[in-house]
Design a protein around this motif. Structure first.
Motif, PDB file in Angstrom:
ATOM      1  N   SER A 360      -8.392   5.197  -9.921  1.00 35.64           N
ATOM      2  CA  SER A 360      -8.357   3.846  -9.360  1.00 35.64           C
ATOM      3  C   SER A 360      -8.882   2.822 -10.364  1.00 35.64           C
ATOM      4  N   ALA A 604     -10.920   3.170  -5.055  1.00 30.09           N
ATOM      5  CA  ALA A 604     -10.213   4.004  -4.087  1.00 30.09           C
ATOM      6  C   ALA A 604     -10.987   5.301  -3.893  1.00 30.09           C
ATOM      7  N   CYS A 616     -11.710   2.697   0.624  1.00 27.50           N
ATOM      8  CA  CYS A 616     -12.376   2.232  -0.597  1.00 27.50           C
ATOM      9  C   CYS A 616     -13.882   2.275  -0.382  1.00 27.50           C
TER      10      CYS A 616
END
Length: 879
Positions: A360, A604, A616
């Motif tokens: 992420s 994430a 998240c």
């Protein structure tokens, strides 16, 4: 003023003759005279002889048929070059290696003298030599000693023994102190052993001295396997033998009763070790195995929104980590997933945490609405870790390498799979330039010499011309502040910072870099105490470093190998808060067991709830910072690719990674507020002369402002170059000086960065085979711009594979002509080898700037005098 002007490139460098001269002679410490050395060392040599005789008498079992050998350790003050040749010429001795030793306490025999010849309290440096000796070798050693004792001439090829005897601090046998105590195994075994389970088994890694003779290595394998069986243990893996990094080891299972017996013997004064494995001379170290490399807490999450996936472009970035959640909205169509060992199948829902978070950050940066754009290319993600079932049984979420798996083997296979393929599988991502490694070994902090894992990264980086971004490691311990919480909380923010920095200084030995962060060719990343999460509610938490762009309070620190700058750079790692004590008199601050929200970096995360694909959380640490460094390196690649596509520049593909390395560091600078806080907290009369080195231990070259690297402005011009240089060559670049600065008195700054990839020699104490340096055709302060160095220590920046220096000036500049320039010389010398066989790839970046409010078109005046070029790569041939 116009922003976002493209980077500039140097014309092809000119190869010139190297300068003549032998440099400055190195000073020597005071050594005792011959009579005093005879008095000091005679008993030590007698002890070595007696200890070896006792060992020979105690050898039994499967080792009984072997010729008895012992590992000799010789510690000297100062240095003796080419001692290896003297050992190789001594019958019965086999050279095993050497390394530097530091912080030797001076005494009446060994000390540094001042200009008057008077003893000082300055600590000494020295060397430690290792050699393997049999009966003949010990006899030869004693014979050479007798000759030296009587002031007689030593035989040809053995004269270096004369200097070694004169400078020896200690001579002894390698033993339990090194094989078990120094690695922390004794303390670890005391903690692990369970008196309720006498049949308990203990796992460990057995590392062997690397013998140059392959038959000897095979013999050691046979002996260790037999010794394990003899004591009721066994091997857990095949032996690993990696000649390129001099690594030879095996994973082993030991019976608990034998380990208990060993501990009992160590607790008994003068007890003789009677377990053959623990005194076998082929063993260098026993180390822990199967460690959890990342630990993910139970964190409260929130949903996120993500843009559509990226178009198909060949990947230039790779992540080696745990498995990611490919169904997460942040990662859909963003990754090229590779899992040759099917490790992802071992994860349960909610366990793919670290890999998801790192992917992420690499792809998106912090998940702040509208702040960052995702990368335009997919990222190659190869799984190398797996869940730890033991942690799972206790409700944890750790990822690790199992006991029977070597870090080194799995990572070497992964990188080879990218560039060459594996078996019948072709190369999976041969265009990779940057590899993210946001993991480290918590059981192997860097102490003396680079670990096999670090050496492996160095070798892979050199072989494949690829940049590894490696995390410095996190410190998860408490911070003891030495005063009650009620007093600390009443301090001003400035005084809080000064107080906490002094407390952190007391923890330096516990905050060493985690392997493989000491890797020379890699870029090691520390975490700054920063993020983009905005305002937050403190609750029961406290910010221990509330001002300035300081390092994160959970970051680990350098120095690196040979006191090089490590970590080189800081990237944001999230503002890490601590829990305030519930009792005002308490003096201990602990990390929260669960993150309840900001501050931190929004990433994430894998959810354990079926169908939840947008979770998240807020995280912190050097893993995050490393992922952001990797992302920044990818953005640099896109800028370089655009320069080629739209501006006709030609950058050789095999030099892209090293140029990215140079540009990543090029944006680093010490923050003024952080520098003041460190100076006020840590500077003393004793360390004042080398305080730049002290600061570098905490903040390296500084925090990186990547936006300064990606483009120029009218008041700031960056020129870059790259090439391959041979031993004793000099590549000359001409940096044009803007005419607008002639005769002016404005503040100006020049930043110069040189980075390279070096081959390594694991048999040499210096390891790094190539030493490059960026030199000037004159002194900085005597050149037209009248610049002076700030931030870094000039000697320290030459010890690694990145030289980064910042120079500033504000005095009157003398008038100069329109064609005035500065000559920049890239030089190359052999370091850990007698001769460099290959050309060395390097990247170079130079920036000149004035304040944005000054009306001098720095960029345009530099650009006008940078000649058009065919390619920026400098050849190793004369041009």
């Amino acid at each position: 003023m116009t922003d976002h002007l493209p980077l500039l490139v140097f014309p092809r460098a000119r190869t010139i003759a190297p300068p003549k001269g032998n440099g400055f002679p190195m000073g020597k410490p005071h050594f005792p005279g011959r009579a005093r050395q005879v008095e000091r060392l005679s008993q030590q040599l007698a002890d070595v002889q007696q200890d070896f005789s006792c060992y020979k008498g105690s050898v039994s079992g499967v080792v009984g048929g072997l010729e008895p050998e012992t590992v000799l350790v010789i510690e000297i003050a100062g240095s003796v070059e080419d001692f290896k040749r003297a050992v190789d010429a001594t019958d019965g001795l086999e050279w095993l290696g050497e390394w530097d030793i530091e912080d030797i306490e001076p005494d009446d025999d060994f000390y540094e003298a001042n200009k008057k010849g008077e003893k000082t309290d300055k600590r000494l440096t020295g060397r430690l030599f290792l050699s393997l000796g049999n009966d003949q070798g010990i006899k030869e050693l004693l014979s050479l000693w007798k000759l030296w004792e009587k002031s007689q001439k030593l035989p040809r090829y053995k004269t270096k023994w004369r200097d070694v005897f004169a400078q020896t601090l200690k001579i002894r046998r390698w033993g339990i102190e090194e094989t078990l105590c120094e690695t922390g195994m004794i303390d670890r075994w005391r903690d692990l052993l369970d008196p309720i389970h006498p049949a308990q088994v203990i796992h460990c890694q057995v590392e062997m001295f690397y013998r140059r003779n392959s038959a000897k290595r095979k013999q050691n394998e046979t002996m260790i396997a037999a010794l394990l069986l003899e004591m009721g243990g066994q091997t857990l893996s095949s032996f690993i033998d990696m000649p390129d990094i001099a690594f030879h080891a095996v994973k082993a299972r030991l019976p608990a009763d034998k380990v208990r017996h060993l501990l009992a013997l160590l607790d008994s004064p003068n007890a003789e070790i009677d377990i053959q494995l623990f005194k076998f001379p082929g063993v260098m170290y026993f180390r822990p195995t199967g460690q959890s490399l990342v630990v993910s807490g139970d964190e409260v999450g929130e949903p996120g929104e993500f843009p559509e996936g990226s178009p198909e472009l060949p990947p230039v970035t790779a992540i080696l980590d745990g498995a990611p959640n490919l169904l997460h909205e942040a990662l859909k169509d963003r990754l090229l997933f590779d899992d040759p060992d099917n490790l992802a199948g071992e994860y349960q829902p909610g366990e793919k945490r670290h890999g998801t978070a790192m992917a992420s950050l690499v792809v998106h940066g912090e998940l702040v609405d509208g702040l960052f754009s995702p990368l335009i290319r997919k990222v190659y993600h190869l799984v190398i870790m797996q869940p730890n079932p033991q942690a799972r049984s206790f409700g944890g979420h750790d990822e690790h390498f199992p006991d029977e798996v070597f870090f080194e083997d799995r990572i070497e296979r992964a990188v080879r799979r990218m560039f060459e393929g594996e078996g019948n599988v072709p190369a999976q991502a041969p265009g990779i330039k940057i590899i993210n490694l946001s993991i480290g070994d918590p059981e192997r902090p860097f102490i003396h010499t680079p670990s096999p894992w670090a050496r492996l990264l160095d070798w892979l980086s050199w072989k494949y011309r690829v940049l590894f971004c490696v995390s410095a490691g996190n410190f998860g311990g408490d911070i003891e502040i030495g005063i009650p919480h009620c007093e600390f909380s009443a301090l001003s923010d400035e005084h809080k910072v000064v107080h906490v920095l002094k407390c952190i200084e007391q923890q330096l030995s516990e905050r060493r870099l985690l392997s493989p962060a000491e890797s020379l060719n890699s870029l090691t990343v520390g975490a700054s105490h920063a993020d983009e999460s905005g305002t937050y509610t403190l609750g029961q938490r406290i910010d221990l470093l509330p001002i300035g762009a300081l390092f994160s309070p959970i970051s680990r620190f350098g120095h690196g190998f040979r006191r090089s700058v490590k970590p080189e750079v800081l990237f944001p790692g999230g503002r890490q808060l601590y829990m305030a004590p519930l009792i005002d008199r308490d003096q201990t601050y602990k990390l929260p067991k669960k993150m309840l929200g900001p501050p931190g970096q929004k990433v994430a995360y894998d959810s354990s709830q079926q169908g939840e694909t947008s979770k998240c959380v807020y995280q912190h640490g050097t893993s995050n910072a490393t992922a952001l460094a990797t992302r920044s390196g990818t953005r640099i690649y896109e800028v370089l690719a655009e320069l080629q596509a739209e501006h006709g520049e030609q950058i050789p593909d095999n030099l892209m990674a090293v140029l990215i390395k140079a540009l990543l560091v090029h944006g680093a600078q010490h923050d003024d507020q952080a520098e003041r806080a460190l100076t006020e907290s840590l500077k003393t009369q004793k360390n004042s002369r080398h305080f730049k080195e002290v600061m570098a231990r905490y903040i390296g070259y500084g925090a990186v402002n990547i936006e300064r690297v990606l483009a120029c402005t009218e008041q700031r011009g960056t020129v870059m170059g790259c090439g391959e240089i041979g031993e004793n060559q000099v590549h000359e670049y001409r940096f044009p000086l803007p005419l607008g600065l002639s005769g002016s008195q404005v503040w100006r700054r020049m930043v110069v960065t040189l980075a390279w990839f070096s081959p390594i020699n694991s048999a040499h104490r210096n390891l790094r085979e190539a030493k490059l340096e960026l030199q000037l055709g004159g002194n900085w302060d005597k050149l037209p711009l009248k610049l002076k160095r700030v931030d870094s220590d000039h000697n320290q920046v030459l010890r690694g594979t990145v030289q980064h220096e910042i120079l500033e000036g504000k005095s009157q500049i003398s008038a100069y002509e329109e064609d005035e320039h500065i000559l920049l010389h890239v030089t190359c010398k052999a370091d850990a080898t007698e001769k460099l066989d290959d050309a060395i790839p390097y990247g170079l970046a130079v920036t000149l700037e004035v304040a944005e409010t000054v009306d001098i078109p720095i960029y345009q005046q530099i650009r006008a005098r940078i000649k058009p070029q065919v390619a920026i790569g400098a050849s190793v041939e004369n041009l």
